[in-house]
Design a protein around this motif. Structure first.
Motif, PDB file in Angstrom:
ATOM      1  N   LEU A  17     -33.977  72.699   0.472  1.00 14.17           N
ATOM      2  CA  LEU A  17     -32.891  71.790   0.857  1.00 14.17           C
ATOM      3  C   LEU A  17     -32.944  71.461   2.345  1.00 14.17           C
ATOM      4  N   ILE A  18     -33.229  72.447   3.159  1.00 18.31           N
ATOM      5  CA  ILE A  18     -33.335  72.214   4.602  1.00 18.31           C
ATOM      6  C   ILE A  18     -34.490  71.271   4.905  1.00 18.31           C
ATOM      7  N   ILE A  19     -35.607  71.449   4.224  1.00 17.12           N
ATOM      8  CA  ILE A  19     -36.761  70.564   4.419  1.00 17.12           C
ATOM      9  C   ILE A  19     -36.413  69.137   4.017  1.00 17.12           C
ATOM     10  N   GLU A  20     -35.708  68.979   2.891  1.00 18.72           N
ATOM     11  CA  GLU A  20     -35.293  67.631   2.456  1.00 18.72           C
ATOM     12  C   GLU A  20     -34.335  67.000   3.452  1.00 18.72           C
ATOM     13  N   LEU A  21     -33.363  67.775   3.920  1.00 16.49           N
ATOM     14  CA  LEU A  21     -32.407  67.248   4.891  1.00 16.49           C
ATOM     15  C   LEU A  21     -33.095  66.865   6.200  1.00 16.49           C
ATOM     16  N   HIS A  22     -34.050  67.676   6.604  1.00 21.11           N
ATOM     17  CA  HIS A  22     -34.797  67.353   7.817  1.00 21.11           C
ATOM     18  C   HIS A  22     -35.542  66.026   7.656  1.00 21.11           C
ATOM     19  N   ALA A  23     -36.168  65.829   6.508  1.00 18.11           N
ATOM     20  CA  ALA A  23     -36.885  64.576   6.255  1.00 18.11           C
ATOM     21  C   ALA A  23     -35.924  63.389   6.281  1.00 18.11           C
ATOM     22  N   GLU A  24     -34.732  63.567   5.716  1.00 21.76           N
ATOM     23  CA  GLU A  24     -33.728  62.495   5.746  1.00 21.76           C
ATOM     24  C   GLU A  24     -33.300  62.190   7.177  1.00 21.76           C
ATOM     25  N   MET A  25     -33.093  63.220   7.979  1.00 22.70           N
ATOM     26  CA  MET A  25     -32.702  63.012   9.374  1.00 22.70           C
ATOM     27  C   MET A  25     -33.795  62.286  10.157  1.00 22.70           C
ATOM     28  N   VAL A  26     -35.037  62.659   9.938  1.00 20.30           N
ATOM     29  CA  VAL A  26     -36.156  61.984  10.605  1.00 20.30           C
ATOM     30  C   VAL A  26     -36.157  60.504  10.243  1.00 20.30           C
ATOM     31  N   LEU A  28     -33.575  58.701   9.185  1.00 21.60           N
ATOM     32  CA  LEU A  28     -32.409  58.053   9.805  1.00 21.60           C
ATOM     33  C   LEU A  28     -32.657  57.754  11.287  1.00 21.60           C
ATOM     34  N   TYR A  29     -33.236  58.703  12.005  1.00 22.62           N
ATOM     35  CA  TYR A  29     -33.549  58.471  13.415  1.00 22.62           C
ATOM     36  C   TYR A  29     -34.545  57.321  13.575  1.00 22.62           C
ATOM     37  N   ARG A  30     -35.514  57.231  12.663  1.00 20.54           N
ATOM     38  CA  ARG A  30     -36.476  56.136  12.715  1.00 20.54           C
ATOM     39  C   ARG A  30     -35.769  54.805  12.499  1.00 20.54           C
ATOM     40  N   ARG A  31     -34.872  54.753  11.512  1.00 23.12           N
ATOM     41  CA  ARG A  31     -34.146  53.511  11.232  1.00 23.12           C
ATOM     42  C   ARG A  31     -33.242  53.126  12.390  1.00 23.12           C
ATOM     43  N   ILE A  32     -32.578  54.102  12.990  1.00 25.10           N
ATOM     44  CA  ILE A  32     -31.719  53.827  14.138  1.00 25.10           C
ATOM     45  C   ILE A  32     -32.551  53.238  15.278  1.00 25.10           C
ATOM     46  N   ALA A  33     -33.726  53.785  15.517  1.00 23.80           N
ATOM     47  CA  ALA A  33     -34.601  53.268  16.573  1.00 23.80           C
ATOM     48  C   ALA A  33     -34.984  51.820  16.304  1.00 23.80           C
ATOM     49  N   VAL A  34     -35.243  51.476  15.043  1.00 26.07           N
ATOM     50  CA  VAL A  34     -35.570  50.089  14.681  1.00 26.07           C
ATOM     51  C   VAL A  34     -34.389  49.181  14.993  1.00 26.07           C
ATOM     52  N   TYR A  35     -33.179  49.603  14.606  1.00 25.49           N
ATOM     53  CA  TYR A  35     -31.992  48.779  14.858  1.00 25.49           C
ATOM     54  C   TYR A  35     -31.717  48.629  16.349  1.00 25.49           C
ATOM     55  N   VAL A  36     -31.916  49.683  17.105  1.00 20.91           N
ATOM     56  CA  VAL A  36     -31.706  49.608  18.558  1.00 20.91           C
ATOM     57  C   VAL A  36     -32.682  48.615  19.172  1.00 20.91           C
TER      58      VAL A  36
END
Length: 89
Positions: A17-26, A28-36
């Protein structure tokens, strides 16, 4: 120990679960960088956004969001009215 733990204190389920959540966070950060980057490009190429950002406490994100939400003309009228102490028509 039960639950698939190797003695490190976390079960295999919790680890996965931690590995999956980490992948989701990565992601999300990538998508946020695209939007910025996209907002920065919009701001850089928008004269109304740049004018609006000259107002104290209004930066590129707020200026781009305001112009994007209501357009340049309504924002100009709103701030002109506010500056002169009148209600926005």
């Amino acid at each position: 120990m039960s639950g698939g733990s190797d003695g490190g204190g976390l079960s295999d389920l919790v680890r996965s679960l931690i590995i999956e959540l980490h992948a989701e966070m990565v992601e999300l950060y990538r998508r946020i960088a695209v939007y910025v980057r996209r907002m920065r490009d919009i701001f850089r190429n928008s004269e109304p956004c740049q004018r609006l950002s000259r107002i104290e406490c209004i930066g590129p994100v707020t200026a781009t969001a305001l112009i994007g939400a209501v357009g340049a003309e309504p924002v100009s009228r709103m701030f002109a009215s506010w500056r002169h102490g009148r209600a926005v028509p």
